[in-house]
Design a protein around this motif. Sequence first.
Motif, PDB file in Angstrom:
ATOM      1  N   LEU A 164     -12.496  48.135   4.828  1.00 20.33           N
ATOM      2  CA  LEU A 164     -11.441  46.267   3.677  1.00 20.33           C
ATOM      3  C   LEU A 164      -9.888  47.310   4.304  1.00 20.33           C
ATOM      4  N   ARG A 165      -9.243  46.462   5.260  1.00 15.92           N
ATOM      5  CA  ARG A 165      -7.949  46.850   5.312  1.00 15.92           C
ATOM      6  C   ARG A 165      -6.837  45.875   5.045  1.00 15.92           C
ATOM      7  N   LYS A 166      -5.931  45.539   5.074  1.00 14.18           N
ATOM      8  CA  LYS A 166      -4.849  44.510   4.872  1.00 14.18           C
ATOM      9  C   LYS A 166      -3.995  44.845   5.924  1.00 14.18           C
ATOM     10  N   VAL A 167      -4.267  43.529   6.328  1.00 13.94           N
ATOM     11  CA  VAL A 167      -3.435  42.969   8.228  1.00 13.94           C
ATOM     12  C   VAL A 167      -2.432  41.624   8.194  1.00 13.94           C
ATOM     13  N   VAL A 168      -2.151  41.606   9.522  1.00 21.12           N
ATOM     14  CA  VAL A 168      -0.643  40.901   8.554  1.00 21.12           C
ATOM     15  C   VAL A 168      -0.657  39.661  10.045  1.00 21.12           C
ATOM     16  N   LYS A 169      -1.104  38.574   9.828  1.00 23.75           N
ATOM     17  CA  LYS A 169      -1.249  38.273  10.753  1.00 23.75           C
ATOM     18  C   LYS A 169      -0.343  37.181  11.160  1.00 23.75           C
ATOM     19  N   ASN A 170       0.835  37.043  12.633  1.00 24.15           N
ATOM     20  CA  ASN A 170       2.071  35.928  13.116  1.00 24.15           C
ATOM     21  C   ASN A 170       1.373  34.241  12.850  1.00 24.15           C
ATOM     22  N   LEU A 171       1.192  34.039  12.660  1.00 22.31           N
ATOM     23  CA  LEU A 171       0.486  31.893  12.943  1.00 22.31           C
ATOM     24  C   LEU A 171       0.901  31.458  14.298  1.00 22.31           C
ATOM     25  N   ASP A 172       2.270  31.735  14.498  1.00 19.65           N
ATOM     26  CA  ASP A 172       3.373  31.619  15.891  1.00 19.65           C
ATOM     27  C   ASP A 172       2.419  31.728  17.398  1.00 19.65           C
TER      28      ASP A 172
END
Length: 488
Positions: A164-172
């Motif tokens: 389990l790891r955190k990721v950040v997605k750019n919605l653009d």
Amino acid sequence: MQFPESNITSPLSEKTNNKRHFLANKPQFYLHCPSTEAPIESLWEIAAQRLQLLQEIDKLRSRGASFQELTSAIEKFLFLRRQQNEYYSYENIITDRLYDTESRDVLSHYLLRLAFCKQQNAQAWFLQNETVLFQWRLENSPPTQIDTLIDQLQAVWSDEEISLRKVVKNLDQDPEFAQLYHRLYQKLPSSMTLLLYQVPFEQVPELLRHRSVIIRSGYAYLFSEQLTSFLVSRFRSVLSKGLGVLRKMEHFAEEQEQLNLLLESLRESQKFFVNQFSSYSLKDAENLEKAIHLEDLPQAMFHMPLCMFRLMKRLEQNHHLKHGARLQLGLFLKDCGLSMDESLHFWKTEFSKGGISSDKFDKEYAYAIRHHYGREGKRASYTPFSCMKIIQQRPSAHEEHGCPFRELNSASLDTLLQTYGVEEAGCRASIVQKAQEGHFQVACGMTMQMKKTGQQIATSSEEFSPTTTHPNHYFFDSLATKENLSHS
């Protein structure tokens, strides 16, 4: 949270008293056995309180209570226990090493884990209700506490265990995530960057079933709102494995006389509870003069729980059932009141319609029926299966026994419910959804309340509020409901 009594507040509130009951502690996975020493009376007190809470949870689950109802009941229970502890000064017998809530929480959990790891049914009971308690804690924990839990798990476990790891997605750059978020929550994310949790896709089967996650390269991406479902699933898996491991080491506790007496007392308390609220005895039927006979079966069929109704319909259609189905249905009918002679006649008549001769039936099938009634073999009279035992069975593709809410796909379950008498499409859809989510007993409880009984519809808890999830108790509850409705 408001309670019926005007002077009661939630145990989560710290305004009037900064003491929290130890069972209202933060969620944890109990990865390490406790090393704290404590007097036996302290251990008994904390273990008994935890067992009482799990019993309260189990009673509500068996009635098909919603999670909101469970939450209210848990909070009220914890508040009253905290008030009781203060009034009777139970804290005086708790040593300094046990005064902090985390120590008591861990110890009480492991005491019950040790007490119930021996028997499979007790294991399943403990696992189910501890999982509900864990979910309640998660739902009442601030995001920072959940982040701390995840960090602790990642520090202890390997990637293969938690992954389990955190990721950040750019919605653009990745609008697919924004579209799914909008579909699930009827709103768009508040910013153009979205925090997600990456997990192996096989660890979130329920979310996959409902197409609530995006899959890429073997990983599923969870929104923060979906994290509870994942953690609950992992908690259940970890606890199940832990019970299996502890069962192999349980003999060490038996060597300590005082601890062994405590564990035996907890087991007896749990057995008494299960017998009182979840079991069935034919004496109950005889005392109420409700035992049925062979000629009653056609009318009584629609009062049977869905698992037994399904087998009766299969027997009508095919005039044969495989061993597992015969055992499940035969023991149920036995404790509905059928005598051994009536059972022999019933099965022999049905099988003869399928081409099985009288001689073949007597040679291959009659012995097993007599065995159920204690007339063959070790002369023990066998009891009918409980709901938990039925759910735990996993029949093969060509067998019909087990729990239909677990074994049937959505279309087949919907058809069976309609045949059973649940004519309202919306009701069937609600039941099927609960079954798909893995809440098999809740789905069964909803069916109990929604299906038609004869020409009367029992849809409200006032009309039909079953107090157990044992198939035989359900059967007699349904018969009693029909009688009450006919007299009203």
